[in-house]
Design a protein around this motif. Structure first.
Motif, PDB file in Angstrom:
ATOM      1  N   THR A   1      -0.929  -2.281  -2.730  1.00 52.80           N
ATOM      2  CA  THR A   1      -2.336  -2.197  -2.345  1.00 52.80           C
ATOM      3  C   THR A   1      -3.139  -3.238  -3.102  1.00 52.80           C
ATOM      4  N   ARG A   2      -3.939  -3.976  -2.332  1.00 46.89           N
ATOM      5  CA  ARG A   2      -4.708  -5.031  -2.976  1.00 46.89           C
ATOM      6  C   ARG A   2      -5.891  -4.427  -3.699  1.00 46.89           C
TER       7      ARG A   2
ATOM      8  N   ALA B   1       6.447  -1.825   2.533  1.00 47.94           N
ATOM      9  CA  ALA B   1       5.022  -1.689   2.267  1.00 47.94           C
ATOM     10  C   ALA B   1       4.609  -2.623   1.140  1.00 47.94           C
TER      11      ALA B   1
ATOM     12  N   ASP C   1      -1.428  -7.598   6.340  1.00 52.84           N
ATOM     13  CA  ASP C   1      -2.129  -7.256   5.106  1.00 52.84           C
ATOM     14  C   ASP C   1      -1.567  -6.001   4.460  1.00 52.84           C
ATOM     15  N   ARG C   2      -0.611  -5.320   5.164  1.00 54.41           N
ATOM     16  CA  ARG C   2      -0.092  -4.061   4.624  1.00 54.41           C
ATOM     17  C   ARG C   2       1.426  -3.994   4.506  1.00 54.41           C
ATOM     18  N   ARG C   3       2.145  -4.885   5.186  1.00 51.25           N
ATOM     19  CA  ARG C   3       3.603  -4.743   5.169  1.00 51.25           C
ATOM     20  C   ARG C   3       4.311  -6.067   5.464  1.00 51.25           C
TER      21      ARG C   3
ATOM     22  N   ASP D   1      -1.631  -2.533  12.019  1.00 51.68           N
ATOM     23  CA  ASP D   1      -2.018  -3.714  11.242  1.00 51.68           C
ATOM     24  C   ASP D   1      -2.749  -4.733  12.098  1.00 51.68           C
TER      25      ASP D   1
END
Length: 546
Positions: free
Chosen positions: A545-546, A542, A485-487, A197
């Protein structure tokens, strides 16, 4: 033209006129490598006289030679003689014609400039293994011949087709072996780099040129969890399939040991013992580094490898030159960890000796040149990789393997910066720390605008980790929340170094369910010992997802 007027003068050989003049040549006057003149039979031996070499008819001798012979005369290389072997190979040739018109095979072989050079210099020249139009390979020796004021060139061609084909088969075998080693090497390297990340990473590998067997360079990127990343690069000494195989075993071992989440020097200590067991005659250099975005540093340990280079956001390059241990496989050494700053905006480079080592230069000069190249290299990690390789002059025929690993810790601002957040709480007091930790986690996750279900899971994870630390750990205790941005990462540290483990709780047990709950609700979880003593227990969730 009267061929008998020509006499061939090969290098380091004298004409023998003893037989004609009725005299003998003393042994000390003979040229090295010359053939003594045959003597007439001794009185009373009854054997017939043996003719001297100079008495042999030159045309008859050359006609029977299995090699190709052609005699060219004058500046335009007119044909004075071709023997039977030459005629059998290329057909009859008219005498007296210029060779450029009648001996087209010599033109295809590119021998006319050589003939001119031999005639001008008066020195013989040889070209090896040229493939002629008849499909066979010949080695041509062009020797100057003189008689009076005239001059010519004797072309002597030996059929070396069998040798050329054997050499071609050997080269093909070596090429197949090298292709096998290169294929093995590439298959053992990461097919796709893990992308953490907080870091941007790129790597490149260039095998040695066609004359050098592939070596044992390797690199890897390993996501440890909790936002931490391990980076490794190494070089097995030696070349060929054996070096590539040892490299593959070491790389596999590194990935396995990395799951233990040990400090870098302990990883190298384990690898050192394993390298000795794999092959006592093989040694390898290696750097193992760990990046923790919360610390802003790169912690590493080196086993005889080249120093890590770090370029900060101002363009200043720092060399991580702390003492390193001996290569892996030597044994008997206690490795130690060092660190180098890696703040946002910094770029770090890990590399093997093929990038900086040159036979005509000192190694420090190569590293200094790489520092200068890194100071001016900007752009994405892949762009930096390519620029460093070009600046080092690495080409397809480079004489050594080259592996380069570039990582960047980007400085995030604006909307992207909002996606990377940290929040921490010191856990003071006794049992009242648990409700304060839940309230803190709830407020932070609400401010980060997480969905309700993820908010509740994060609060539950923080509560269970804090409760586990309060029951089994010792102060100081700290709760840390981090989002990327992911977790979402939840981590609790305390002063006790006993690592928790997941176990099955019996129905009557009052404890043992906290870690089981964490393992059930989280995407991933783990624990590690901290450098100053104590431990850290973390879990990850998690993000959608954007």
């Amino acid at each position: 033209m009267d061929f008998t007027r020509w006499s061939v003068r090969l290098p380091r050989t004298q004409r023998r006129t003893a037989a004609r003049a009725g005299t003998t040549v003393s042994p000390d006057r003979r040229g090295e490598g010359s053939v003594p003149a045959a003597r007439a039979g001794q009185p009373g031996d009854g054997a017939p006289p043996v003719p001297a070499v100079d008495d042999l008819p030159a045309r008859e001798v050359l006609d029977r030679v299995p090699a190709l012979v052609a005699l060219l005369h004058g500046p335009d290389h007119r044909i004075a003689y071709v023997n039977g072997a030459y005629t059998a190979a290329f057909g009859a040739r008219p005498l007296g014609e210029p060779a450029r018109e009648a001996l087209l095979e010599l033109d295809e072989l590119g021998l006319f400039p050589l003939l001119d050079q031999v005639q001008r210099s008066g020195r013989p020249r040889t070209v090896k293994s040229r493939k002629a139009p008849d499909g066979r390979s010949y080695t041509f020796t062009c020797t100057p011949v003189t008689e009076g004021d005239t001059g010519g060139v004797l072309v002597f061609a030996t059929d070396v087709t069998d040798h050329a084909e054997a050499a071609a088969r050997l080269r093909a075998s070596e090429r197949r072996q090298r292709e096998t080693a290169v294929t093995l090497q590439h298959s053992l390297l990461p097919q796709k780099l893990e992308q953490p990340d907080d870091l941007r990473i790129a790597a490149t590998y260039h095998p040695g040129g066609t004359e050098a067997a592939v070596g044992g360079d390797w690199y890897d990127v390993i996501t440890l969890g909790g936002g931490r990343t391990a980076l490794v690069i190494g070089d097995v000494m030696g070349r060929g399939v054996r070096a590539a195989a040892v490299m593959g075993q070491l790389r596999t071992a590194v990935r396995a040991y990395a799951r233990l989440d040990l400090p870098p020097h302990e990883i190298l200590q384990l690898l050192d013992g394993l390298a000795t067991e794999i092959d006592a005659n093989q040694i390898a250099t290696c750097v193992y580094a760990i990046h923790d975005p919360n610390e802003g540093r790169l912690v590493y340990a080196s086993a005889g490898h080249l120093p890590i280079l770090v370029r900060d956001d101002n363009g200043t390059v720092l060399r991580a030159d702390e003492p390193t241990g001996p290569p892996l496989g030597t044994g008997g050494w206690i490795h130690a960890s060092g660190s180098v700053p890696l703040t946002p905006g910094s770029t770090a480079v890990l590399y093997t000796d093929g990038l900086v080592e040159r036979r005509d230069e000192d190694l420090d000069e190569g590293i200094a040149a790489l520092e200068r190249a890194l100071a001016g290299a900007t752009g994405t990690p892949q762009v930096v990789c390519d620029r460093l390789v070009r600046s080092a002059g690495v080409t397809a025929d480079h004489d050594d393997d080259v592996a380069v690993l570039v990582l960047q810790h980007p400085a995030r601002t604006g909307p992207e910066g909002e996606l990377f957040r940290n929040a921490a709480l010191e856990l003071l007091g006794g049992v009242e720390a648990a409700p304060r930790a839940r309230a803190f986690a709830s407020g932070v996750l609400t401010s980060w605008r997480f969905p309700t279900d993820l908010h509740d899971l994060g609060v539950l994870a923080a509560s269970e980790l804090v409760a586990n630390s309060l029951q089994h750990g010792t102060p100081p205790m700290r709760l840390r929340l981090r989002r990327t941005d992911r977790r979402l990462i939840v981590e609790v540290t305390d002063g006790d170094d006993h690592l928790p483990r997941r176990r099955r709780a019996e129905p009557g047990d009052e404890t043992g369910r906290g870690i089981a709950i964490i393992a059930t609700i989280a995407s991933n979880w783990g624990s590690r010992r901290t450098p100053g003593g104590g431990k850290a227990v973390w879990c990850e969730f998690a993000l959608p997802t954007r």
